[in-house]
Write a protein that holds these residues in place. Sequence first.
Motif, mmCIF file in Angstrom:
data_model
loop_
_atom_site.group_PDB
_atom_site.id
_atom_site.type_symbol
_atom_site.label_atom_id
_atom_site.label_comp_id
_atom_site.label_asym_id
_atom_site.label_seq_id
_atom_site.Cartn_x
_atom_site.Cartn_y
_atom_site.Cartn_z
ATOM 1 N N GLU A 162 4.423 -32.683 30.645
ATOM 2 C CA GLU A 162 3.580 -33.372 29.685
ATOM 3 C C GLU A 162 2.237 -32.669 29.498
ATOM 4 O O GLU A 162 1.512 -32.947 28.549
ATOM 5 N N THR A 163 1.850 -31.787 30.426
ATOM 6 C CA THR A 163 0.542 -31.136 30.341
ATOM 7 C C THR A 163 0.669 -29.619 30.274
ATOM 8 O O THR A 163 -0.160 -28.894 30.793
ATOM 9 N N VAL A 164 1.718 -29.133 29.646
ATOM 10 C CA VAL A 164 1.874 -27.695 29.460
ATOM 11 C C VAL A 164 0.769 -27.192 28.531
ATOM 12 O O VAL A 164 0.507 -27.769 27.480
ATOM 13 N N MET A 165 0.112 -26.109 28.946
ATOM 14 C CA MET A 165 -0.995 -25.584 28.169
ATOM 15 C C MET A 165 -0.504 -24.867 26.910
ATOM 16 O O MET A 165 0.482 -24.132 26.948
ATOM 17 N N GLU A 166 -1.206 -25.081 25.814
ATOM 18 C CA GLU A 166 -0.911 -24.427 24.546
ATOM 19 C C GLU A 166 -1.869 -23.243 24.375
ATOM 20 O O GLU A 166 -3.087 -23.439 24.303
ATOM 21 N N PRO A 167 -1.362 -22.009 24.305
ATOM 22 C CA PRO A 167 -2.240 -20.834 24.279
ATOM 23 C C PRO A 167 -3.190 -20.794 23.087
ATOM 24 O O PRO A 167 -4.314 -20.285 23.217
ATOM 25 N N TRP A 168 -2.791 -21.297 21.917
ATOM 26 C CA TRP A 168 -3.716 -21.277 20.786
ATOM 27 C C TRP A 168 -4.967 -22.104 21.089
ATOM 28 O O TRP A 168 -6.071 -21.732 20.687
ATOM 29 N N LEU A 169 -4.792 -23.224 21.776
ATOM 30 C CA LEU A 169 -5.942 -24.036 22.164
ATOM 31 C C LEU A 169 -6.715 -23.391 23.296
ATOM 32 O O LEU A 169 -7.948 -23.300 23.270
ATOM 33 N N LYS A 170 -5.988 -22.944 24.295
ATOM 34 C CA LYS A 170 -6.621 -22.381 25.488
ATOM 35 C C LYS A 170 -7.416 -21.119 25.171
ATOM 36 O O LYS A 170 -8.514 -20.910 25.693
ATOM 37 N N ASP A 171 -6.877 -20.273 24.295
ATOM 38 C CA ASP A 171 -7.474 -18.956 24.066
ATOM 39 C C ASP A 171 -8.457 -18.912 22.903
ATOM 40 O O ASP A 171 -9.291 -18.006 22.848
ATOM 41 N N HIS A 172 -8.385 -19.868 21.975
ATOM 42 C CA HIS A 172 -9.147 -19.687 20.737
ATOM 43 C C HIS A 172 -10.023 -20.868 20.328
ATOM 44 O O HIS A 172 -10.543 -20.880 19.206
ATOM 45 N N VAL A 173 -10.226 -21.850 21.214
ATOM 46 C CA VAL A 173 -11.040 -23.013 20.854
ATOM 47 C C VAL A 173 -12.338 -23.034 21.651
ATOM 48 O O VAL A 173 -12.341 -22.851 22.865
ATOM 49 N N ASP A 174 -13.424 -23.273 20.928
ATOM 50 C CA ASP A 174 -14.724 -23.548 21.537
ATOM 51 C C ASP A 174 -14.828 -25.062 21.691
ATOM 52 O O ASP A 174 -15.132 -25.775 20.717
ATOM 53 N N PHE A 175 -14.573 -25.567 22.886
ATOM 54 C CA PHE A 175 -14.521 -27.013 23.098
ATOM 55 C C PHE A 175 -15.904 -27.665 23.129
ATOM 56 O O PHE A 175 -15.996 -28.886 23.287
ATOM 57 N N SER A 176 -16.948 -26.881 22.972
ATOM 58 C CA SER A 176 -18.280 -27.473 22.826
ATOM 59 C C SER A 176 -18.552 -27.869 21.381
ATOM 60 O O SER A 176 -19.595 -28.456 21.081
ATOM 61 N N ARG A 177 -17.599 -27.543 20.474
ATOM 62 C CA ARG A 177 -17.748 -27.879 19.058
ATOM 63 C C ARG A 177 -16.446 -28.495 18.546
ATOM 64 O O ARG A 177 -15.637 -27.835 17.898
ATOM 65 N N VAL A 178 -16.240 -29.760 18.873
ATOM 66 C CA VAL A 178 -15.056 -30.502 18.452
ATOM 67 C C VAL A 178 -15.465 -31.484 17.360
ATOM 68 O O VAL A 178 -16.469 -32.189 17.477
ATOM 69 N N PHE A 179 -14.679 -31.512 16.290
ATOM 70 C CA PHE A 179 -14.899 -32.457 15.198
ATOM 71 C C PHE A 179 -13.644 -33.305 15.014
ATOM 72 O O PHE A 179 -12.527 -32.829 15.220
ATOM 73 N N GLY A 206 -16.700 -31.046 29.429
ATOM 74 C CA GLY A 206 -16.596 -29.840 28.616
ATOM 75 C C GLY A 206 -16.065 -30.051 27.217
ATOM 76 O O GLY A 206 -16.109 -29.131 26.392
ATOM 77 N N PHE A 207 -15.543 -31.232 26.943
ATOM 78 C CA PHE A 207 -14.969 -31.561 25.635
ATOM 79 C C PHE A 207 -16.022 -32.331 24.860
ATOM 80 O O PHE A 207 -16.226 -33.522 25.065
ATOM 81 N N LYS A 208 -16.733 -31.654 23.950
ATOM 82 C CA LYS A 208 -17.892 -32.246 23.306
ATOM 83 C C LYS A 208 -17.611 -32.509 21.818
ATOM 84 O O LYS A 208 -17.388 -31.566 21.047
ATOM 85 N N ILE A 209 -17.611 -33.778 21.455
ATOM 86 C CA ILE A 209 -17.406 -34.165 20.058
ATOM 87 C C ILE A 209 -18.737 -34.035 19.327
ATOM 88 O O ILE A 209 -19.664 -34.810 19.557
ATOM 89 N N ALA A 210 -18.828 -33.025 18.464
ATOM 90 C CA ALA A 210 -20.073 -32.753 17.758
ATOM 91 C C ALA A 210 -20.279 -33.714 16.593
ATOM 92 O O ALA A 210 -21.398 -34.162 16.325
ATOM 93 N N GLY A 211 -19.204 -34.030 15.864
ATOM 94 C CA GLY A 211 -19.355 -34.900 14.707
ATOM 95 C C GLY A 211 -18.026 -35.441 14.228
ATOM 96 O O GLY A 211 -16.960 -34.947 14.607
ATOM 97 N N ILE A 212 -18.102 -36.469 13.376
ATOM 98 C CA ILE A 212 -16.898 -37.054 12.792
ATOM 99 C C ILE A 212 -17.109 -37.200 11.285
ATOM 100 O O ILE A 212 -18.224 -37.460 10.818
#
Length: 312
Positions: free
Chosen positions: A146-163, A191-197
């Motif tokens: 259920e918690t297998v890592m997805e490389p597109w998320l792991k390698d290419h997301v800046d989790f300090s800027r989540v919308f 580390g998972f920062k929701i910047a805006g909605i």
Amino acid sequence: MVSLPTDEIAHDFPPFFRVYKDGRVERFHNYVYVHPSDNFNTGVRSKDVNNNSARLYLPKITEKEQKFPLLIYIHGGGFSIESAFSSGHDKYLHSIVTKANVVAISIDYRLAPEHLLPTCYDDSWSVIRWTSLHVEMCDHLILTEETVMEPWLKDHVDFSRVFLAGESAGANIVHDMVVRASASEKPLGDGFKIAGIALIHPFFGNDEVDEYCSFIFPECEGLDDPRLNPAAHLRLLSSLICRKVMVFTAEKDFLRERSLTYYDALKKSGWNGEVEIMETQGEDHVFHLLEPNCEKAALLMKRLVEFFNEKI
């Protein structure tokens, strides 16, 4: 003896669905499913993830370790129609990802009336929780199927800027997701920062949809339930962890008044953030999806792209 289907109607809720007395559900809108695909013109790629509960979009990569903001998108449809995998929403997400240069994950939740609310909220939260596991700290987790890592998320997301963004019922769900994320125990981690909605023509109810909401959400506390009318709950509004909220309304939208009330309540709640509203004159509910190539839809898209690229 086999009982034959009956045409006798038990519940009728146009433009969403009709329920017959034998339990059959007839939807008035059936979406066209499209497979994930790679767009060779824009470089945007997509695939279905997390046991097909969401569709993930990756913008064109120009550098090996390039990082992008993350957009979590939740579709609308009165909680009972449409899908993240529909042709309309898939095309719209491809367009957002191309123009805004973000990684996007579009959530597909189970629909009412077969799955009564709060199922859609819980399904969406499950995808967001799974997404948050890809923050750097999660290297130390024991992984399961259920918690297998997805490389597109792991390698290419800046989790300090989540919308987070969505239209209609999806905007409603987005607000509840941020309320859950704002809980004192920090359920999504530091580390998972929701910047805006961004809330596009949000479905926050009104007297016209009271009967409908009561049917698909029998556990709700009436039209002032915090999930249906967040403006009635200033304490929850004041504690939102995001720094910016963008509300989109349309002049002829039958849900417009609750959007304006939400905007006013958020400003008065004591929330320590910035809220902005953009109203499109002469247009109706979710016009930008019905006529995505019109000039006013382009203006709405332009403001969305600016919002996702603002330094927050």
